[in-house]
Write an enzyme that holds these catalytic residues in place. Structure first.
Site, PDB file in Angstrom:
ATOM      1  N   GLU A  79       0.867  -1.183   0.000  1.00  0.00           N
ATOM      2  CA  GLU A  79       0.000   0.000   0.000  1.00  0.00           C
ATOM      3  C   GLU A  79       0.903   1.232   0.000  1.00  0.00           C
ATOM      4  O   GLU A  79       1.788   1.347   0.864  1.00  0.00           O
ATOM      5  CB  GLU A  79      -0.894   0.008   1.243  1.00  0.00           C
ATOM      6  CG  GLU A  79      -1.824   1.210   1.305  1.00  0.00           C
ATOM      7  CD  GLU A  79      -2.607   1.266   2.612  1.00  0.00           C
ATOM      8  OE1 GLU A  79      -3.435   2.184   2.748  1.00  0.00           O
ATOM      9  OE2 GLU A  79      -2.364   0.424   3.491  1.00  0.00           O
TER      10      GLU A  79
ATOM     11  N   ARG B 268       5.259 -13.401   9.804  1.00  0.00           N
ATOM     12  CA  ARG B 268       5.902 -12.112   9.577  1.00  0.00           C
ATOM     13  C   ARG B 268       7.153 -12.029  10.441  1.00  0.00           C
ATOM     14  O   ARG B 268       7.301 -12.772  11.420  1.00  0.00           O
ATOM     15  CB  ARG B 268       4.967 -10.955   9.891  1.00  0.00           C
ATOM     16  CG  ARG B 268       4.543 -10.858  11.332  1.00  0.00           C
ATOM     17  CD  ARG B 268       3.625  -9.687  11.574  1.00  0.00           C
ATOM     18  NE  ARG B 268       4.334  -8.419  11.415  1.00  0.00           N
ATOM     19  CZ  ARG B 268       3.723  -7.231  11.433  1.00  0.00           C
ATOM     20  NH1 ARG B 268       2.409  -7.160  11.557  1.00  0.00           N
ATOM     21  NH2 ARG B 268       4.408  -6.120  11.318  1.00  0.00           N
TER      22      ARG B 268
ATOM     23  N   LYS C 173       2.931   0.783  10.359  1.00  0.00           N
ATOM     24  CA  LYS C 173       3.161   2.015   9.599  1.00  0.00           C
ATOM     25  C   LYS C 173       2.503   3.215  10.289  1.00  0.00           C
ATOM     26  O   LYS C 173       3.031   4.325  10.239  1.00  0.00           O
ATOM     27  CB  LYS C 173       2.643   1.855   8.173  1.00  0.00           C
ATOM     28  CG  LYS C 173       3.592   1.113   7.266  1.00  0.00           C
ATOM     29  CD  LYS C 173       3.242   1.282   5.802  1.00  0.00           C
ATOM     30  CE  LYS C 173       1.980   0.565   5.429  1.00  0.00           C
ATOM     31  NZ  LYS C 173       1.714   0.622   3.965  1.00  0.00           N
TER      32      LYS C 173
END
Length: 718
Positions: free
Chosen positions: A213, A434, A444
């Site tokens: 994104e 992850r 983020k």
């Protein structure tokens, strides 16, 4: 008779030049006998750290690529007369194509492009070993090869194609090296991490995607997703990698972030076969949403956010769930207009009210947002959520295997529901863990807050886990890729320690980091050296004791030298010490401060050279700088600590409560005169102080700024 052994696991930008020159020798003269053998290792000789080993009858073996090629040229007379000095020069330049960091290879590529203007060959008017060596170095480097194939540098691309087409045996030579690499990949194992995850239907082709994104900079968690998708697509299955920007939220996204992501992927050596945007499919996604509304599989809802969260959590149906189709379509039309009524509504998929998996409880699939989009402008006022757009576009783009982190696992049934309900082609999903690190935030949103509130300098702050941050701290791309691929596609969730990460990096920088000297200015001690020459003088010394290819540096000698206070305090009267790069000396006199508060401070020393002494028997081996005979370079040495103090923050922890009050440590120092030649991003070692990356190069009147690179031993980290 000669033999060339090649480490098939090594960097092909190092091994392929020698292989091509050897193959050319065999092609040019049938009488040339060179036995070429591949070894399934990274290094053939641990003491020499050689990826190659070349032996001619009656001669000792050589290991470095440039030495192997030089030996080949000297061993076969038919090459003599080919402007040998220029050929040697270009063979040495192949070192510029070894790194997989695009910034490092861009300069050499541009130089080559300029050189090849109006030229068909690298040297002279006919093909020489220089052409094959440079061609092989570029072909062996994925980043450089991708740049050439894209045709960005016209002269290089023209020459590259010309050499390949006029020497068809090159393809066979490249294939012989690749065959061994492919054989290793067939074992589905990478550096101890198992890649044998049994992805289904790989025989029908593999297409993966990396869908960032554009709302921030890539961090190390994104790097793992990108590297794994790249590995499975390009290395393991020879398939296709798509980079798709998930640009569905105009409130957060910027072209700045999008451009940065493209650049960071290139720096990591990841070259997608295709770059797309979810916004390219806004019309199709809109049409699919209308289909769901018409089929009664979705509905418009104006329930307030907090109420909707409560209802989903407790399995309560929305009051709008059973609204008529026409009403839902009308509400969606208002949303499309982006008016005051439309912004109050969203569209939810009609999956379930009380499914035990809360991700299946009527998730939102479309929202109204009148803000202009950075690519489509004001054309759209409604935007699909990631949960709706991702499976639909995956299917439309031909993605065969969606590799994504475990945090999406609960949403896998939701993903499949979208495809089943819309009768779209199915996509295989594989979840992997992850990468989490101690004392590190990868959100983020939280990282953006640090930037906005001035906790850090920006997204490339060396304390940040962004790709730009860790690169600015001194991480090499090769080490980053190795570390990530070592973790593999495992589903085991662990909190990693940065020490292992930086220890991997040290393996890459230690063999190539020139050695320099820096002395801390605070309370630095002047030592008089008896037995030294009266007049200052300099000598050439290797920049690296084990890597002569790095060249030499000037070391100045004088009768007065500068020593760190900490070293001076460790000396004892009449102790024999070693002055590195000079020899032994005996401490004849130690003077201390007369100030009772600072009585332990050493103010001056008197040393007597004892060059016949045995350096192996001394306890103290210290660095020093001559006070005359060179221009000392002012430097600022900067080290960093973690931004947060707790290894792992819990969901209800307030980040502000765990902010580290001091994370930046600056030390004023002076360095040897050779440091003036360093450029930004150069990596060096200040002996006995550690490895440093040049963040700002020295300019007259402006000191150099050097960032300390962790090695895995220090307590300080990101």
């Amino acid at each position: 008779m000669a033999a060339l052994n090649i480490a098939s696991k090594a960097n092909q930008a190092i091994t392929l030049p020698a292989l091509l020159v050897a193959e050319y020798a065999r092609e040019a003269d049938p009488n040339v006998k060179i036995v070429i053998e591949f070894k399934d290792v990274e290094v053939l000789d641990s003491s020499e750290k050689g990826e190659l080993r070349f032996v001619m009858t009656g001669k000792p073996p050589v290991f470095a690529s440039s030495q192997v090629i030089r030996e080949l040229l000297q061993g076969f007379p038919f090459w003599q007369g080919h402007s040998v000095d220029l050929v040697y020069e270009w063979i040495a330049r192949t070192q510029g194509f070894v790194s997989t960091d695009f910034r490092s290879v861009e300069g050499p590529l541009l130089e080559l492009d300029s050189h090849l203007t109006l030229r068909s060959y690298v040297v002279g008017y006919t093909v020489t070993p220089a052409d094959f060596a440079v061609w092989g170095a570029i072909r062996g480097n994925k980043v450089a090869y991708a740049a050439v194939k894209k045709g960005v540098m016209l002269n290089v691309s023209r020459w590259f194609t010309f050499v390949e087409e006029t020497h068809p045996w090159i393809a066979s030579a490249v294939q012989s090296l690749n065959a061994h690499a492919q054989e290793r990949r067939a074992n589905k194992s990478k550096e101890g991490a198992s890649y044998d995850i049994a992805l289904p239907d790989t025989d029908k082709g593999v297409v993966t995607r990396f869908p960032p994104e554009p709302s921030g900079y890539l961090h190390i968690g994104h790097a793992k997703a990108a590297c794994l998708n790249d590995y499975f697509a390009h290395e393991m299955y020879q398939g296709t990698l798509i980079c798709r920007f998930d640009d569905t939220n105009p409130s957060k996204e910027k072209e700045e972030f999008q451009d940065a992501i493209v650049e960071d992927l290139a720096l990591m050596g990841i070259k997608p076969d295709k770059t797309t945007y979810t916004s390219d499919y806004f019309q199709e996604l809109y049409d699919y949403c209308v289909t769901l509304l018409k089929d009664g599989k979705a509905y418009a809802d104006d329930t307030e956010r907090e109420t909707m969260q409560h209802e989903r959590m407790h399995g309560i149906a929305s009051k709008r769930r059973d609204a008529a189709v026409d009403e839902n379509l009308a509400r969606f039309e208002e949303m499309k207009k982006g008016n005051d009524e439309g912004v109050m509504w969203c569209v939810r998929a009609k999956m379930s009210v009380d499914n035990p998996n809360k991700a299946m409880r009527d998730p939102v699939i479309y929202r109204c947002n009148p803000q202009p989009h950075h690519r489509t402008g004001t054309r759209w006022k409604v935007y699909p959520t990631y949960d709706f757009a991702c499976p639909v576009v995956d299917s439309m783009e031909g993605i065969t295997h969606a590799l994504r982190t475990m945090e999406y696992r609960d949403r896998n049934p939701q993903y499949n529901w979208m495809l089943d309900t819309l009768n779209l082609r199915k996509v295989h999903i594989w979840d992997f863990a992850r990468m989490n690190f101690i004392r590190t935030l990868l959100s983020k949103r939280k990282l953006a807050k640090f930037v906005e509130t001035g906790v850090v300098w920006g997204w490339d702050d060396p304390r940040f886990p962004t790709i730009r941050g860790i690169r600015r701290r001194g991480m090499t791309i090769d080490a980053l890729r190795e570390f990530i691929l070592k973790q593999g596609p495992s589903r085991n969730i662990v909190n990693l320690d940065w020490t292992t990460f930086w220890a991997t990096n040290k393996k890459y920088i230690d063999p190539v980091a020139p050695r320099h000297t820096a002395i801390e200015l605070e309370n630095a001690v002047t030592a008089t050296v008896k037995g030294a020459r009266v007049a200052p003088y300099t000598e050439d010394k290797p920049k690296h004791g084990k890597n002569p290819e790095l060249g030499t540096k000037k070391v100045a000698y004088s009768s007065e030298i500068l020593i760190d206070q900490a070293d001076a305090q460790a000396f004892e009267q009449d102790e024999e010490i070693t002055l590195m790069n000079w020899g032994n000396a005996i401490v004849r006199s130690i003077s201390h401060s007369l100030n009772p508060i600072h009585r332990s401070l050493v103010t001056s020393l008197e040393l007597e050279l004892h060059l016949q002494g045995d350096v192996k028997k001394t306890k103290q081996k210290i660095t020093w700088l001559a006070k005359s005979g060179q221009e000392p370079i002012p430097v600022e040495l900067v080290d960093f600590d973690y931004l947060i103090t707790k290894d792992k923050l819990e969901e209800d922890d307030n980040v502000d409560d765990f902010l580290n009050p001091k994370t930046e440590f600056r030390t004023e120092a002076v360095a040897d005169g050779n440091v003036a030649e360093l450029k930004e991003n150069d990596v060096i070692q200040f002996e006995r102080k550690g490895y440093f990356r040049v963040d700002r190069a020295f300019k007259h009147g402006e000191k150099a700024v050097m960032f300390c690179i962790p090695t895995g031993k220090e307590n300080k980290g990101k």
